[in-house]
Design a protein around this motif. Structure first.
Motif, PDB file in Angstrom:
ATOM      1  N   LEU A   2     -12.153  -6.982   4.954  1.00 21.00           N
ATOM      2  CA  LEU A   2     -12.043  -6.611   3.552  1.00 21.00           C
ATOM      3  C   LEU A   2     -10.817  -5.718   3.348  1.00 21.00           C
ATOM      4  CD1 LEU A   2     -13.207  -6.423   0.657  1.00 21.00           C
ATOM      5  CD2 LEU A   2     -14.505  -4.423   1.426  1.00 21.00           C
ATOM      6  N   PHE A   3      -9.964  -6.116   2.410  1.00 20.45           N
ATOM      7  CA  PHE A   3      -8.766  -5.328   2.125  1.00 20.45           C
ATOM      8  C   PHE A   3      -8.593  -5.305   0.611  1.00 20.45           C
ATOM      9  CE2 PHE A   3      -5.102  -4.242   5.119  1.00 20.45           C
ATOM     10  CZ  PHE A   3      -4.737  -3.134   4.381  1.00 20.45           C
ATOM     11  N   PRO A   4      -8.997  -4.219  -0.051  1.00 18.66           N
ATOM     12  CA  PRO A   4      -8.934  -4.165  -1.514  1.00 18.66           C
ATOM     13  C   PRO A   4      -7.514  -4.309  -2.047  1.00 18.66           C
ATOM     14  CG  PRO A   4      -9.338  -1.972  -0.599  1.00 18.66           C
ATOM     15  CD  PRO A   4      -9.466  -2.944   0.531  1.00 18.66           C
ATOM     16  N   TYR A   5      -7.411  -4.887  -3.232  1.00 20.70           N
ATOM     17  CA  TYR A   5      -6.144  -5.090  -3.939  1.00 20.70           C
ATOM     18  C   TYR A   5      -5.292  -6.213  -3.335  1.00 20.70           C
ATOM     19  CZ  TYR A   5      -6.580  -0.951  -6.960  1.00 20.70           C
ATOM     20  OH  TYR A   5      -6.987  -0.054  -7.901  1.00 20.70           O
TER      21      TYR A   5
ATOM     22  N   MET B 230       0.687   2.503  -8.323  1.00 23.20           N
ATOM     23  CA  MET B 230      -0.012   1.422  -7.640  1.00 23.20           C
ATOM     24  C   MET B 230      -0.181   1.724  -6.161  1.00 23.20           C
ATOM     25  SD  MET B 230      -1.651  -1.334  -7.539  1.00 23.20           S
ATOM     26  CE  MET B 230      -1.477  -1.930  -9.231  1.00 23.20           C
ATOM     27  N   ALA B 231       0.844   2.304  -5.545  1.00 21.23           N
ATOM     28  CA  ALA B 231       0.748   2.659  -4.131  1.00 21.23           C
ATOM     29  C   ALA B 231      -0.383   3.657  -3.904  1.00 21.23           C
ATOM     30  CB  ALA B 231       2.076   3.242  -3.648  1.00 21.23           C
ATOM     31  N   MET B 232      -0.534   4.618  -4.818  1.00 18.71           N
ATOM     32  CA  MET B 232      -1.596   5.608  -4.692  1.00 18.71           C
ATOM     33  C   MET B 232      -2.967   4.959  -4.877  1.00 18.71           C
ATOM     34  SD  MET B 232      -0.014   8.954  -6.646  1.00 18.71           S
ATOM     35  CE  MET B 232      -1.567   9.833  -6.468  1.00 18.71           C
ATOM     36  N   ARG B 233      -3.099   4.084  -5.866  1.00 20.40           N
ATOM     37  CA  ARG B 233      -4.365   3.401  -6.106  1.00 20.40           C
ATOM     38  C   ARG B 233      -4.740   2.522  -4.920  1.00 20.40           C
ATOM     39  NH1 ARG B 233      -3.803   0.245 -11.587  1.00 20.40           N
ATOM     40  NH2 ARG B 233      -5.898  -0.453 -10.948  1.00 20.40           N
ATOM     41  N   PHE B 234      -3.758   1.825  -4.387  1.00 20.90           N
ATOM     42  CA  PHE B 234      -3.970   0.946  -3.246  1.00 20.90           C
ATOM     43  C   PHE B 234      -4.451   1.735  -2.034  1.00 20.90           C
ATOM     44  CE2 PHE B 234      -1.637  -1.550   0.242  1.00 20.90           C
ATOM     45  CZ  PHE B 234      -2.730  -2.360   0.491  1.00 20.90           C
ATOM     46  N   GLY B 235      -3.757   2.842  -1.747  1.00 19.40           N
ATOM     47  CA  GLY B 235      -4.135   3.672  -0.614  1.00 19.40           C
ATOM     48  C   GLY B 235      -5.525   4.258  -0.767  1.00 19.40           C
ATOM     49  N   LYS B 236      -5.854   4.689  -1.970  1.00 20.67           N
ATOM     50  CA  LYS B 236      -7.178   5.280  -2.225  1.00 20.67           C
ATOM     51  C   LYS B 236      -8.277   4.236  -2.048  1.00 20.67           C
ATOM     52  CE  LYS B 236      -9.677   7.952  -5.768  1.00 20.67           C
ATOM     53  NZ  LYS B 236     -10.821   7.038  -5.976  1.00 20.67           N
ATOM     54  N   ALA B 237      -8.057   3.034  -2.594  1.00 26.22           N
ATOM     55  CA  ALA B 237      -9.052   1.974  -2.479  1.00 26.22           C
ATOM     56  C   ALA B 237      -9.236   1.558  -1.018  1.00 26.22           C
ATOM     57  CB  ALA B 237      -8.641   0.777  -3.322  1.00 26.22           C
ATOM     58  N   ALA B 238      -8.134   1.498  -0.265  1.00 20.57           N
ATOM     59  CA  ALA B 238      -8.226   1.146   1.146  1.00 20.57           C
ATOM     60  C   ALA B 238      -9.018   2.201   1.912  1.00 20.57           C
ATOM     61  CB  ALA B 238      -6.829   0.992   1.734  1.00 20.57           C
ATOM     62  N   MET B 239      -8.756   3.469   1.600  1.00 19.10           N
ATOM     63  CA  MET B 239      -9.480   4.551   2.252  1.00 19.10           C
ATOM     64  C   MET B 239     -10.975   4.446   1.975  1.00 19.10           C
ATOM     65  SD  MET B 239      -8.958   7.340   4.143  1.00 19.10           S
ATOM     66  CE  MET B 239      -7.328   8.013   3.790  1.00 19.10           C
TER      67      MET B 239
ATOM     68  N   LEU C 270     -10.315   1.933   5.456  1.00 16.39           N
ATOM     69  CA  LEU C 270      -9.016   1.629   6.052  1.00 16.39           C
ATOM     70  C   LEU C 270      -8.029   2.741   5.726  1.00 16.39           C
ATOM     71  CD1 LEU C 270      -8.788  -2.121   4.976  1.00 16.39           C
ATOM     72  CD2 LEU C 270      -9.292  -1.292   7.272  1.00 16.39           C
ATOM     73  N   ASN C 271      -7.734   3.576   6.696  1.00 15.75           N
ATOM     74  CA  ASN C 271      -6.772   4.650   6.507  1.00 15.75           C
ATOM     75  C   ASN C 271      -5.387   4.116   6.876  1.00 15.75           C
ATOM     76  OD1 ASN C 271      -5.116   6.929   6.609  1.00 15.75           O
ATOM     77  ND2 ASN C 271      -6.791   8.255   7.265  1.00 15.75           N
TER      78      ASN C 271
ATOM     79  N   ALA D 228      -2.467   1.669  13.328  1.00 15.93           N
ATOM     80  CA  ALA D 228      -1.343   1.381  14.221  1.00 15.93           C
ATOM     81  C   ALA D 228      -0.352   0.457  13.525  1.00 15.93           C
ATOM     82  CB  ALA D 228      -1.852   0.733  15.498  1.00 15.93           C
ATOM     83  N   ILE D 229       0.923   0.641  13.839  1.00 14.77           N
ATOM     84  CA  ILE D 229       1.964  -0.186  13.239  1.00 14.77           C
ATOM     85  C   ILE D 229       3.011  -0.496  14.307  1.00 14.77           C
ATOM     86  CG2 ILE D 229       3.212   1.846  12.384  1.00 14.77           C
ATOM     87  CD1 ILE D 229       4.031   0.084   9.961  1.00 14.77           C
ATOM     88  N   SER D 230       3.426  -1.758  14.383  1.00 15.07           N
ATOM     89  CA  SER D 230       4.407  -2.184  15.382  1.00 15.07           C
ATOM     90  C   SER D 230       5.799  -2.279  14.757  1.00 15.07           C
ATOM     91  CB  SER D 230       4.029  -3.555  15.954  1.00 15.07           C
ATOM     92  OG  SER D 230       2.798  -3.511  16.624  1.00 15.07           O
ATOM     93  N   HIS D 231       6.794  -2.200  15.593  1.00 20.54           N
ATOM     94  CA  HIS D 231       8.170  -2.393  15.131  1.00 20.54           C
ATOM     95  C   HIS D 231       8.456  -3.890  15.069  1.00 20.54           C
ATOM     96  CE1 HIS D 231      12.534  -2.104  14.837  1.00 20.54           C
ATOM     97  NE2 HIS D 231      12.366  -0.819  14.546  1.00 20.54           N
TER      98      HIS D 231
END
Length: 245
Positions: free
Chosen positions: A139-142, A192-201, A205-206, A211-214
């Protein structure tokens, strides 16, 4: 042995990283992108081994014209990497027509259109790689439209694999995780970035701690996929980001 590799969305991000990686091995690159100046810049960096072609993968006419241009220089190609994609968070209830259609036509119809044209230039041993997303697995909101296009790409990859078996053309679906590269910034409006991050949290999903790869690391993982022995095939590959430790 040098391969002729076509990469969509090659002007930035993973597409550019793939082009740089394969150029080191002496492969011939065809770089496709909506903005010619971006892919031309990469081609100029890589030298005579790279060819830049303007192509909007969402447009059937643009894709046909691009592959006609490719065919004049390379009557046969070995690899197509369907990498071009749009990523944009939004709620369906708030989405514009353009937001919905741009993601569907670029992320799903684009690989279909490019694959159709590439197949005509491929023979036994050809290889199509579709870049999907790990986000389809949870599940990934937005991101319902983005996830739907990538889930469709997963299914397209499986079906195309069976369709092309008689022709000896491989199809690999690569589910990739979160990636970063220097200089990349968010294209979303701050609200939108703030709303997206809040919904994911709220969904567990933080995004700041995941983790993030190059992109260069992910590009390295594509090399062995292109060099598989003729009696081995990788139908589905998951490339998840992991924290170093």
């Amino acid at each position: 042995m040098s391969k002729i590799i076509v990469i969509t969305g090659a002007g930035v991000g993973l597409g550019r990283a793939l082009a740089r990686r394969f150029a080191k091995d002496g492969d011939q690159l065809v770089l496709l992108g909506r903005t010619l100046s971006k892919v031309q810049g990469v081609a100029d960096e890589l030298g005579s081994s790279a060819m830049a072609v303007e192509c909007d993968v969402a447009s059937p006419e643009s894709v046909k014209a691009a592959f006609a241009t490719i065919a004049r220089r390379h009557p046969k190609i070995d690899v197509l990497i369907n990498n071009a994609a749009l990523y944009e968070p939004f709620l369906i209830a708030e989405a514009s027509d353009a937001q919905i259609m741009n993601l569907i036509t670029t992320n799903l119809a684009g690989p279909m259109l490019c694959s159709r044209e590439a197949i005509a230039l491929m023979g036994p041993g050809g290889h199509i790689l579709n870049v999907s997303s790990e986000s389809v697995g949870f599940l990934f909101p937005y991101l319902v439209v983005y996830q739907s296009t990538k889930a469709g790409l997963d299914r397209f990859s499986e079906g195309l694999y069976h369709e092309l078996l008689p022709q000896g053309i491989r199809v690999t679906n690569v589910r990739a995780g979160m990636m970063m590269e220097e200089g990349k910034t968010s294209s979303f409006a701050p609200e939108m970035a703030m709303r997206f991050g809040k919904a994911a949290m709220e969904a567990g999903l933080n995004l700041r701690e995941r983790a993030i790869s190059h992109v260069n690391s992910v590009a390295e993982a594509f090399r062995p996929l292109l060099d598989l022995p003729p009696d081995v095939h990788a139908a589905v590959v998951h490339l998840h980001a992991r924290k170093r430790g």
